[in-house]
Design a protein around this motif. Structure first.
Motif, PDB file in Angstrom:
ATOM      1  N   PRO A  31       0.833  -1.199   0.000  1.00 47.92           N
ATOM      2  CA  PRO A  31       0.000   0.000   0.000  1.00 47.92           C
ATOM      3  C   PRO A  31       0.874   1.259   0.000  1.00 47.92           C
ATOM      4  N   ALA A  32       0.391   2.259  -0.683  1.00 53.74           N
ATOM      5  CA  ALA A  32       1.135   3.518  -0.759  1.00 53.74           C
ATOM      6  C   ALA A  32       1.173   4.177   0.615  1.00 53.74           C
ATOM      7  N   ASP A  33       2.291   4.803   0.908  1.00 57.04           N
ATOM      8  CA  ASP A  33       2.401   5.521   2.171  1.00 57.04           C
ATOM      9  C   ASP A  33       1.433   6.693   2.162  1.00 57.04           C
ATOM     10  N   PRO A  34       0.838   6.970   3.313  1.00 58.99           N
ATOM     11  CA  PRO A  34      -0.038   8.146   3.362  1.00 58.99           C
ATOM     12  C   PRO A  34       0.790   9.406   3.137  1.00 58.99           C
ATOM     13  N   PRO A  35       0.169  10.451   2.615  1.00 59.67           N
ATOM     14  CA  PRO A  35       0.916  11.687   2.389  1.00 59.67           C
ATOM     15  C   PRO A  35       1.308  12.322   3.725  1.00 59.67           C
ATOM     16  N   THR A  47       9.374  11.143   3.135  1.00 59.72           N
ATOM     17  CA  THR A  47       8.263  10.204   2.986  1.00 59.72           C
ATOM     18  C   THR A  47       7.676   9.897   4.368  1.00 59.72           C
ATOM     19  N   PHE A  48       6.521   9.268   4.368  1.00 59.28           N
ATOM     20  CA  PHE A  48       5.877   8.885   5.620  1.00 59.28           C
ATOM     21  C   PHE A  48       6.800   7.970   6.430  1.00 59.28           C
ATOM     22  N   ARG A  49       7.435   7.019   5.757  1.00 56.73           N
ATOM     23  CA  ARG A  49       8.326   6.089   6.455  1.00 56.73           C
ATOM     24  C   ARG A  49       9.521   6.813   7.077  1.00 56.73           C
ATOM     25  N   GLN A  50      10.064   7.796   6.375  1.00 58.95           N
ATOM     26  CA  GLN A  50      11.189   8.557   6.920  1.00 58.95           C
ATOM     27  C   GLN A  50      10.761   9.359   8.153  1.00 58.95           C
ATOM     28  N   VAL A  51       9.604  10.005   8.054  1.00 58.90           N
ATOM     29  CA  VAL A  51       9.093  10.777   9.194  1.00 58.90           C
ATOM     30  C   VAL A  51       8.780   9.840  10.354  1.00 58.90           C
ATOM     31  N   TYR A  81      -2.042  13.131  12.563  1.00 62.26           N
ATOM     32  CA  TYR A  81      -0.666  13.597  12.723  1.00 62.26           C
ATOM     33  C   TYR A  81      -0.497  15.063  12.347  1.00 62.26           C
ATOM     34  N   ALA A  82      -1.336  15.578  11.474  1.00 63.53           N
ATOM     35  CA  ALA A  82      -1.199  16.963  11.020  1.00 63.53           C
ATOM     36  C   ALA A  82      -1.714  17.969  12.044  1.00 63.53           C
ATOM     37  N   SER A  83      -2.530  17.548  12.961  1.00 62.78           N
ATOM     38  CA  SER A  83      -3.127  18.461  13.938  1.00 62.78           C
ATOM     39  C   SER A  83      -2.062  19.105  14.831  1.00 62.78           C
TER      40      SER A  83
END
Length: 179
Positions: A31-35, A47-51, A81-83
């Motif tokens: 599955p694609a990483d979430p933005p 990328t999501f994985r790096q963060v 996570y953006a909140s």
């Protein structure tokens, strides 16, 4: 002899067919990483994985979990996570900027120390936090007066015998023990 050669050639051809077939088969797509959104101090190209890896390091350094800085969207049953709802998240940003500033000023890549050795150290969250979310001011207890750590020329640690002698207050050599 001729039969062994035919078996070897056929085996090699079959192996080549199997290898080529396995290379052309469609690999299952993960599955694609979430933005990643709302990055204010980290590079936006991560990328999501790096963060996620960076957040794992930070949470281990502070001994906390995701909910220390992030809120959960219970309606969507996932982390938001953006909140920026929690003040701890903004504090983490300030601390990150401070860490980057210290490392740029004092630990530049390729810098050398007073001995001419390349500096390989820098500060990170764990340097100060050591697995604790809140820092505690601690002042070391005085251990008394004595020679400086490592000793000065001609100095000796407290209680150490003078050069070639017994400790102060010890019975002379050869005296009978009491006890």
């Amino acid at each position: 002899m001729h039969l062994n050669k035919k078996i070897t050639v056929i085996s090699a051809l079959l192996l080549a067919v199997v290898v080529l077939a396995s290379m052309t088969l469609q690999q299952p797509q993960r599955p694609a990483d979430p933005p990643v959104t709302n990055l204010k101090v980290l590079p936006k190209k991560l990328t999501f994985r790096q963060v996620d890896h960076i957040m794992d390091d930070w949470s281990a350094s502070l001994g906390v979990r995701c909910n220390f800085c992030h809120v959960r969207d219970n309606a969507a049953n996932k982390w938001d996570y953006a909140s920026d709802a929690k003040p701890e998240k903004e504090m983490a940003r300030h601390m990150y900027k401070m860490m980057v500033s210290i490392n740029k000023k004092y630990f530049k890549a390729g810098d050398k120390d007073s001995l001419g050795m390349v500096k390989l150290t820098s500060v990170n969250c764990n340097t100060c936090h050591n697995g604790k979310a809140k820092l505690e001011l601690t002042i070391p207890k005085r251990q008394g007066f004595g020679p400086p750590p490592g000793g000065a020329p001609g100095a000796r640690p407290q209680g150490a015998p003078p050069a070639g002698g017994a400790p102060a207050g010890a019975p002379p050599a050869g005296a009978p023990r009491q006890g």
